[in-house]
Scaffold this motif. Structure first.
Motif, PDB file in Angstrom:
ATOM      1  N   GLY A  55       0.819  -1.185   0.000  1.00 52.32           N
ATOM      2  CA  GLY A  55       0.000   0.000   0.000  1.00 52.32           C
ATOM      3  C   GLY A  55       0.858   1.242   0.000  1.00 52.32           C
ATOM      4  N   THR A  56       0.217   2.357  -0.005  1.00 56.56           N
ATOM      5  CA  THR A  56       0.915   3.637   0.044  1.00 56.56           C
ATOM      6  C   THR A  56       0.322   4.489   1.151  1.00 56.56           C
ATOM      7  OG1 THR A  56      -0.545   4.760  -1.511  1.00 56.56           O
ATOM      8  CG2 THR A  56       1.342   3.612  -2.444  1.00 56.56           C
ATOM      9  N   VAL A  57       1.078   5.483   1.560  1.00 59.97           N
ATOM     10  CA  VAL A  57       0.624   6.448   2.548  1.00 59.97           C
ATOM     11  C   VAL A  57       0.591   7.808   1.860  1.00 59.97           C
ATOM     12  CG1 VAL A  57       1.184   7.617   4.716  1.00 59.97           C
ATOM     13  CG2 VAL A  57       1.564   5.157   4.482  1.00 59.97           C
ATOM     14  N   VAL A  58      -0.502   8.518   2.060  1.00 60.06           N
ATOM     15  CA  VAL A  58      -0.661   9.843   1.492  1.00 60.06           C
ATOM     16  C   VAL A  58      -0.841  10.808   2.656  1.00 60.06           C
ATOM     17  CG1 VAL A  58      -2.086  11.284  -0.005  1.00 60.06           C
ATOM     18  CG2 VAL A  58      -1.774   8.868  -0.537  1.00 60.06           C
ATOM     19  N   TYR A  59      -0.091  11.884   2.658  1.00 57.87           N
ATOM     20  CA  TYR A  59      -0.225  12.893   3.701  1.00 57.87           C
ATOM     21  C   TYR A  59      -1.306  13.883   3.270  1.00 57.87           C
ATOM     22  CZ  TYR A  59       4.017  10.852   5.499  1.00 57.87           C
ATOM     23  OH  TYR A  59       4.929   9.973   6.006  1.00 57.87           O
ATOM     24  N   LEU A  60      -2.367  13.992   4.087  1.00 62.13           N
ATOM     25  CA  LEU A  60      -3.511  14.828   3.759  1.00 62.13           C
ATOM     26  C   LEU A  60      -3.774  15.860   4.841  1.00 62.13           C
ATOM     27  CD1 LEU A  60      -5.992  12.025   2.624  1.00 62.13           C
ATOM     28  CD2 LEU A  60      -4.584  13.477   1.156  1.00 62.13           C
ATOM     29  N   THR A  61      -4.318  16.998   4.427  1.00 65.87           N
ATOM     30  CA  THR A  61      -4.789  17.991   5.382  1.00 65.87           C
ATOM     31  C   THR A  61      -6.146  17.524   5.917  1.00 65.87           C
ATOM     32  OG1 THR A  61      -6.006  19.258   3.724  1.00 65.87           O
ATOM     33  CG2 THR A  61      -3.668  19.843   4.053  1.00 65.87           C
ATOM     34  N   ALA A  62      -6.622  18.175   6.956  1.00 65.68           N
ATOM     35  CA  ALA A  62      -7.943  17.835   7.511  1.00 65.68           C
ATOM     36  C   ALA A  62      -9.026  18.038   6.452  1.00 65.68           C
ATOM     37  CB  ALA A  62      -8.229  18.674   8.751  1.00 65.68           C
ATOM     38  N   ALA A  63      -8.920  19.110   5.655  1.00 63.24           N
ATOM     39  CA  ALA A  63      -9.924  19.364   4.609  1.00 63.24           C
ATOM     40  C   ALA A  63      -9.876  18.277   3.537  1.00 63.24           C
ATOM     41  CB  ALA A  63      -9.682  20.731   3.977  1.00 63.24           C
ATOM     42  N   GLN A  64      -8.690  17.828   3.156  1.00 63.26           N
ATOM     43  CA  GLN A  64      -8.561  16.764   2.167  1.00 63.26           C
ATOM     44  C   GLN A  64      -9.109  15.450   2.705  1.00 63.26           C
ATOM     45  OE1 GLN A  64      -4.334  17.280   1.669  1.00 63.26           O
ATOM     46  NE2 GLN A  64      -4.599  18.081  -0.411  1.00 63.26           N
ATOM     47  N   LEU A  65      -8.880  15.188   3.979  1.00 63.46           N
ATOM     48  CA  LEU A  65      -9.381  13.963   4.600  1.00 63.46           C
ATOM     49  C   LEU A  65     -10.915  13.967   4.625  1.00 63.46           C
ATOM     50  CD1 LEU A  65      -8.368  11.349   5.856  1.00 63.46           C
ATOM     51  CD2 LEU A  65      -8.281  12.511   8.054  1.00 63.46           C
ATOM     52  N   GLN A  66     -11.522  15.111   4.909  1.00 65.37           N
ATOM     53  CA  GLN A  66     -12.981  15.208   4.884  1.00 65.37           C
ATOM     54  C   GLN A  66     -13.521  14.967   3.475  1.00 65.37           C
ATOM     55  OE1 GLN A  66     -13.973  18.987   6.634  1.00 65.37           O
ATOM     56  NE2 GLN A  66     -13.873  18.170   8.714  1.00 65.37           N
ATOM     57  N   GLU A  76      -7.849   4.015  12.859  1.00 60.31           N
ATOM     58  CA  GLU A  76      -6.458   4.395  13.108  1.00 60.31           C
ATOM     59  C   GLU A  76      -5.630   3.159  13.367  1.00 60.31           C
ATOM     60  OE1 GLU A  76      -4.927   7.553  15.464  1.00 60.31           O
ATOM     61  OE2 GLU A  76      -6.773   8.703  15.246  1.00 60.31           O
ATOM     62  N   LEU A  77      -4.470   3.101  12.726  1.00 62.95           N
ATOM     63  CA  LEU A  77      -3.540   1.982  12.854  1.00 62.95           C
ATOM     64  C   LEU A  77      -2.122   2.513  12.989  1.00 62.95           C
ATOM     65  CD1 LEU A  77      -4.843   0.044   9.732  1.00 62.95           C
ATOM     66  CD2 LEU A  77      -5.415  -0.492  12.081  1.00 62.95           C
ATOM     67  N   THR A  78      -1.214   1.651  13.394  1.00 65.90           N
ATOM     68  CA  THR A  78       0.202   1.970  13.336  1.00 65.90           C
ATOM     69  C   THR A  78       0.788   1.200  12.166  1.00 65.90           C
ATOM     70  OG1 THR A  78       0.329   2.283  15.730  1.00 65.90           O
ATOM     71  CG2 THR A  78       2.401   1.890  14.581  1.00 65.90           C
ATOM     72  N   ALA A  79       1.526   1.898  11.305  1.00 62.75           N
ATOM     73  CA  ALA A  79       2.131   1.271  10.134  1.00 62.75           C
ATOM     74  C   ALA A  79       3.598   1.647  10.063  1.00 62.75           C
ATOM     75  CB  ALA A  79       1.418   1.720   8.864  1.00 62.75           C
ATOM     76  N   GLU A  80       4.388   0.796   9.432  1.00 63.60           N
ATOM     77  CA  GLU A  80       5.785   1.129   9.162  1.00 63.60           C
ATOM     78  C   GLU A  80       5.838   1.798   7.801  1.00 63.60           C
ATOM     79  OE1 GLU A  80       8.464  -2.118   9.714  1.00 63.60           O
ATOM     80  OE2 GLU A  80       7.965  -2.303  11.825  1.00 63.60           O
ATOM     81  N   GLU A  99       9.895   3.962   9.579  1.00 64.09           N
ATOM     82  CA  GLU A  99       9.429   4.610  10.802  1.00 64.09           C
ATOM     83  C   GLU A  99       7.993   4.192  11.091  1.00 64.09           C
ATOM     84  OE1 GLU A  99       9.919   8.821  10.800  1.00 64.09           O
ATOM     85  OE2 GLU A  99      11.897   8.712   9.862  1.00 64.09           O
ATOM     86  N   LYS A 100       7.693   4.013  12.390  1.00 62.88           N
ATOM     87  CA  LYS A 100       6.321   3.702  12.784  1.00 62.88           C
ATOM     88  C   LYS A 100       5.543   5.006  12.810  1.00 62.88           C
ATOM     89  CE  LYS A 100       7.287  -0.454  15.281  1.00 62.88           C
ATOM     90  NZ  LYS A 100       6.465  -1.561  15.577  1.00 62.88           N
ATOM     91  N   LYS A 101       4.369   4.993  12.137  1.00 60.90           N
ATOM     92  CA  LYS A 101       3.514   6.178  12.049  1.00 60.90           C
ATOM     93  C   LYS A 101       2.079   5.784  12.339  1.00 60.90           C
ATOM     94  CE  LYS A 101       6.445   9.013   9.723  1.00 60.90           C
ATOM     95  NZ  LYS A 101       6.707  10.390   9.889  1.00 60.90           N
ATOM     96  N   ARG A 102       1.325   6.724  12.899  1.00 60.78           N
ATOM     97  CA  ARG A 102      -0.113   6.549  13.038  1.00 60.78           C
ATOM     98  C   ARG A 102      -0.723   6.900  11.684  1.00 60.78           C
ATOM     99  NH1 ARG A 102      -1.994   3.341  16.318  1.00 60.78           N
ATOM    100  NH2 ARG A 102      -3.950   4.442  16.526  1.00 60.78           N
ATOM    101  N   VAL A 103      -1.553   6.004  11.167  1.00 66.46           N
ATOM    102  CA  VAL A 103      -2.187   6.202   9.862  1.00 66.46           C
ATOM    103  C   VAL A 103      -3.676   5.927   9.985  1.00 66.46           C
ATOM    104  CG1 VAL A 103      -0.080   5.602   8.589  1.00 66.46           C
ATOM    105  CG2 VAL A 103      -1.774   3.824   9.104  1.00 66.46           C
TER     106      VAL A 103
END
Length: 85
Positions: free
Chosen positions: A1-12, A28-32, A40-44
């Motif tokens: 999978g991929t991770v995309v960094y989004l703003t709160a408005a984009q997430l809505q 909410e999950l923890t992913a590497e 790095e471990k991140k909350r996604v």
């Protein structure tokens, strides 16, 4: 999978595409995540189907957006295969 960094408005906005809360819910999950050369471990946030027995095919616009995002990490990718699972 991929991770995309989004703003709160984009997430809505993505919530509307995903059909939150009727068809999908945020979880909410923890992913590497690979950051440069380091994992790095991140909350996604992942979207999880409310009713896993129901298949709702994604729109063409949504599939195109996913493909554009994936090509950022996998430039050789030329298409997506839809499957329910």
């Amino acid at each position: 999978g991929t991770v995309v960094y989004l703003t709160a408005a984009q997430l809505q906005k993505l919530d509307r595409f995903e059909g939150v809360p009727t068809h999908y819910q945020r979880k909410e999950l923890t992913a590497e995540v690979l950051e440069g050369d380091e994992w790095e471990k991140k909350r996604v946030i992942a979207y999880v189907k409310v009713d896993a027995s129901q298949f709702l095919p994604p729109s063409e616009a949504y599939r195109c957006a996913v493909l554009r995002n994936l090509r950022g990490s996998f430039p050789e990718l030329h298409g997506l295969v839809l499957r329910d699972g």
